[in-house]
Design a protein around this motif. Structure first.
Motif, PDB file in Angstrom:
ATOM      1  N   PHE A 283       0.824  -1.359  -0.083  1.00  0.00           N
ATOM      2  CA  PHE A 283      -0.241   0.029   0.138  1.00  0.00           C
ATOM      3  C   PHE A 283       0.881   1.154  -0.145  1.00  0.00           C
ATOM      4  CE2 PHE A 283      -2.315   3.428   2.300  1.00  0.00           C
ATOM      5  CZ  PHE A 283      -3.560   3.383   1.564  1.00  0.00           C
ATOM      6  N   VAL A 284       0.762   2.179  -1.094  1.00  0.00           N
ATOM      7  CA  VAL A 284       1.348   3.506  -1.007  1.00  0.00           C
ATOM      8  C   VAL A 284       0.155   4.466  -1.012  1.00  0.00           C
ATOM      9  CG1 VAL A 284       2.975   4.915  -2.383  1.00  0.00           C
ATOM     10  CG2 VAL A 284       3.117   2.521  -2.526  1.00  0.00           C
ATOM     11  N   ALA A 285      -0.031   5.185  -0.045  1.00  0.00           N
ATOM     12  CA  ALA A 285      -1.074   6.081   0.443  1.00  0.00           C
ATOM     13  C   ALA A 285      -1.232   7.045  -0.837  1.00  0.00           C
ATOM     14  CB  ALA A 285      -0.943   6.768   1.798  1.00  0.00           C
ATOM     15  N   VAL A 286      -0.304   7.585  -1.364  1.00  0.00           N
ATOM     16  CA  VAL A 286      -0.386   8.925  -2.356  1.00  0.00           C
ATOM     17  C   VAL A 286      -0.789   7.861  -3.562  1.00  0.00           C
ATOM     18  CG1 VAL A 286       2.124   8.836  -2.983  1.00  0.00           C
ATOM     19  CG2 VAL A 286       0.463  10.684  -3.486  1.00  0.00           C
ATOM     20  N   HIS A 287      -0.359   7.088  -3.779  1.00  0.00           N
ATOM     21  CA  HIS A 287      -0.941   6.161  -5.135  1.00  0.00           C
ATOM     22  C   HIS A 287      -2.402   5.746  -5.084  1.00  0.00           C
ATOM     23  CE1 HIS A 287       3.555   4.610  -6.327  1.00  0.00           C
ATOM     24  NE2 HIS A 287       3.385   6.193  -6.105  1.00  0.00           N
ATOM     25  N   ALA A 288      -2.550   5.021  -3.820  1.00  0.00           N
ATOM     26  CA  ALA A 288      -3.893   4.930  -3.693  1.00  0.00           C
ATOM     27  C   ALA A 288      -5.043   5.829  -3.840  1.00  0.00           C
ATOM     28  CB  ALA A 288      -4.041   4.175  -2.401  1.00  0.00           C
ATOM     29  N   LYS A 289      -4.728   7.020  -3.103  1.00  0.00           N
ATOM     30  CA  LYS A 289      -5.541   8.163  -3.139  1.00  0.00           C
ATOM     31  C   LYS A 289      -5.922   8.551  -4.642  1.00  0.00           C
ATOM     32  CE  LYS A 289      -4.309   9.721   1.473  1.00  0.00           C
ATOM     33  NZ  LYS A 289      -3.894  10.923   2.379  1.00  0.00           N
ATOM     34  N   ILE A 290      -4.892   8.665  -5.225  1.00  0.00           N
ATOM     35  CA  ILE A 290      -5.027   9.248  -6.746  1.00  0.00           C
ATOM     36  C   ILE A 290      -5.719   8.154  -7.229  1.00  0.00           C
ATOM     37  CG2 ILE A 290      -3.724   9.716  -8.693  1.00  0.00           C
ATOM     38  CD1 ILE A 290      -1.545  10.673  -7.112  1.00  0.00           C
ATOM     39  N   ALA A 291      -5.514   6.865  -6.892  1.00  0.00           N
ATOM     40  CA  ALA A 291      -6.044   5.775  -7.751  1.00  0.00           C
ATOM     41  C   ALA A 291      -7.525   5.548  -7.586  1.00  0.00           C
ATOM     42  CB  ALA A 291      -5.662   4.474  -7.438  1.00  0.00           C
ATOM     43  N   ARG A 292      -8.051   6.110  -6.310  1.00  0.00           N
ATOM     44  CA  ARG A 292      -9.540   6.095  -5.970  1.00  0.00           C
ATOM     45  C   ARG A 292     -10.107   7.414  -6.453  1.00  0.00           C
ATOM     46  NH1 ARG A 292      -8.242   6.181   0.718  1.00  0.00           N
ATOM     47  NH2 ARG A 292      -7.873   4.092   0.739  1.00  0.00           N
ATOM     48  N   GLY A 293      -9.548   8.068  -6.866  1.00  0.00           N
ATOM     49  CA  GLY A 293     -10.102   9.419  -7.701  1.00  0.00           C
ATOM     50  C   GLY A 293     -10.235   8.884  -9.281  1.00  0.00           C
ATOM     51  N   ALA A 294      -9.172   8.273  -9.770  1.00  0.00           N
ATOM     52  CA  ALA A 294      -9.022   8.133 -11.046  1.00  0.00           C
ATOM     53  C   ALA A 294     -10.269   6.719 -11.163  1.00  0.00           C
ATOM     54  CB  ALA A 294      -7.856   7.343 -11.491  1.00  0.00           C
ATOM     55  N   PHE A 295     -10.663   6.018 -10.364  1.00  0.00           N
ATOM     56  CA  PHE A 295     -11.592   4.783 -10.261  1.00  0.00           C
ATOM     57  C   PHE A 295     -12.931   5.637 -10.354  1.00  0.00           C
ATOM     58  CE2 PHE A 295     -13.933   1.079  -9.037  1.00  0.00           C
ATOM     59  CZ  PHE A 295     -13.301   0.090  -9.559  1.00  0.00           C
ATOM     60  N   ALA A 296     -13.128   6.538  -9.500  1.00  0.00           N
ATOM     61  CA  ALA A 296     -14.370   7.212  -9.500  1.00  0.00           C
ATOM     62  C   ALA A 296     -14.449   7.825 -10.824  1.00  0.00           C
ATOM     63  CB  ALA A 296     -14.415   8.176  -8.368  1.00  0.00           C
ATOM     64  N   ARG A 297     -13.478   8.324 -11.629  1.00  0.00           N
ATOM     65  CA  ARG A 297     -13.614   9.171 -12.851  1.00  0.00           C
ATOM     66  C   ARG A 297     -14.078   8.003 -13.887  1.00  0.00           C
ATOM     67  NH1 ARG A 297     -12.077  13.252 -16.000  1.00  0.00           N
ATOM     68  NH2 ARG A 297     -11.559  12.759 -18.051  1.00  0.00           N
ATOM     69  N   TRP A 298     -13.455   6.765 -13.849  1.00  0.00           N
ATOM     70  CA  TRP A 298     -13.427   5.873 -14.728  1.00  0.00           C
ATOM     71  C   TRP A 298     -14.970   5.555 -14.481  1.00  0.00           C
ATOM     72  CZ3 TRP A 298     -14.151   0.404 -13.687  1.00  0.00           C
ATOM     73  CH2 TRP A 298     -14.093  -0.348 -14.741  1.00  0.00           C
ATOM     74  N   LEU A 299     -15.459   5.357 -13.736  1.00  0.00           N
ATOM     75  CA  LEU A 299     -17.137   4.769 -13.581  1.00  0.00           C
ATOM     76  C   LEU A 299     -17.818   5.847 -14.248  1.00  0.00           C
ATOM     77  CD1 LEU A 299     -16.715   3.428  -9.656  1.00  0.00           C
ATOM     78  CD2 LEU A 299     -17.123   2.123 -11.802  1.00  0.00           C
ATOM     79  N   ILE A 300     -17.575   7.223 -13.742  1.00  0.00           N
ATOM     80  CA  ILE A 300     -18.488   8.262 -14.097  1.00  0.00           C
ATOM     81  C   ILE A 300     -18.577   8.507 -15.762  1.00  0.00           C
ATOM     82  CG2 ILE A 300     -18.804  10.844 -14.109  1.00  0.00           C
ATOM     83  CD1 ILE A 300     -17.840  10.473 -10.991  1.00  0.00           C
ATOM     84  N   VAL A 301     -17.279   8.538 -16.060  1.00  0.00           N
ATOM     85  CA  VAL A 301     -16.939   9.005 -17.772  1.00  0.00           C
ATOM     86  C   VAL A 301     -17.421   7.771 -18.606  1.00  0.00           C
ATOM     87  CG1 VAL A 301     -15.341   9.590 -19.546  1.00  0.00           C
ATOM     88  CG2 VAL A 301     -15.307  10.862 -17.332  1.00  0.00           C
ATOM     89  N   GLY A 302     -17.183   6.592 -18.007  1.00  0.00           N
ATOM     90  CA  GLY A 302     -17.379   5.303 -18.841  1.00  0.00           C
ATOM     91  C   GLY A 302     -18.880   4.620 -18.672  1.00  0.00           C
TER      92      GLY A 302
END
Length: 261
Positions: free
Chosen positions: A196-215
């Motif tokens: 677990f790398v905190a900064v990576h995981a936080k950015i990934a959570r945002g990117a996952f939310a974006r992926w769900l929304i845009v796609g």
């Protein structure tokens, strides 16, 4: 489907260009909390929130200018700065994306409880796990009770991308079978093992939310396993239906956050 993220400590100091389109559902509770917080001195704020005197003075000044005037609000999702919002990249949302996000994305907040992305808010600082003096506000989980969870749809999946400090206020009041909590790990180049790398995981959570929304992705195990942003790939051996796991060998989100520049 509803997607949960949480607020960031850091907020913009100037209003975004866009105007809010909705009002927080639990604004009356935010007004109550603000009235209480306004009684605290800068010194007391510094002690309670473990802030420097300079930052505590800034928080105190925010409280002095906070209000619920509809003409003086900023859209919530465009007001927060932080790693999750770096991954979410709302500035590039289309009009259709914003409409979809308003239906499916929710932001958990210590002060406002729960926000739709384009609800109007004012800058503030109050984390969900914050302990405050006075019995009524000493525990914000008790203060909010089930009120936040009651704002969510009664059925359907909940994709939980919020930190534990925030998601607890919802997860304690919903059927756990509804909840999907993705995990994001990064391969350690020295050991070759995912961690677990905190900064990576936080950015990934945002990117996952974006992926769900845009796609317009449906929250099914098969659909969610297709996430492949920022170098992440689904790892079936480390996943369960309720906790899909995504691993990246080389994090491709560098530059999205000042912490990964």
């Amino acid at each position: 489907m509803v997607v949960l993220i949480h607020t960031s400590k850091t907020m913009r100091t100037e209003p975004p260009g866009r105007r809010p389109t909705s009002t927080p559902a639990l604004l009356d509770r935010a007004v109550e909390l603000h009235a209480y917080l306004s009684t605290l001195s800068p010194r007391r704020i510094a002690t309670l929130m473990e802030l420097s005197p300079t930052l505590a003075t800034r928080v105190h000044a925010q409280l002095a200018t906070w209000n619920a005037d509809p003409a003086d609000q900023w859209p919530a999702v465009e007001s927060f700065l932080g790693d999750i919002y770096s991954g979410l990249q709302v500035s590039s949302f289309s009009s259709a994306d914003r409409t979809y996000a308003s239906r499916h994305l929710r932001i958990l907040s210590g002060l406002y409880g729960i926000l739709r992305p384009y609800d109007g808010i004012r800058p503030y600082r109050l984390e969900m796990g914050q302990r405050l003096p006075g019995s009524k506000y000493s525990n914000l989980y008790k203060f909010w009770g089930s009120a936040i969870a009651e704002q969510l749809p009664k059925t359907g999946p909940i994709v939980n991308l919020a930190a534990t400090e925030y998601s607890k206020v919802v997860l304690d009041h919903v059927d756990p079978e509804r909840v999907i909590s993705p995990r994001f790990l990064t391969i350690n180049p020295k050991t070759g093992e995912p961690g677990f790398v905190a900064v990576h995981a936080k950015i990934a959570r945002g990117a996952f939310a974006r992926w769900l929304i845009v796609g317009r992705i449906k929250a099914t195990p098969a659909a969610l396993s297709d996430f492949a942003e920022l170098g992440y790939r689904f790892d079936p051996s480390a996943s369960t239906p309720r906790e899909p796991c995504f691993v990246c060998e080389e994090f491709e989100g560098r530059g999205l956050s000042i912490r990964t520049s």
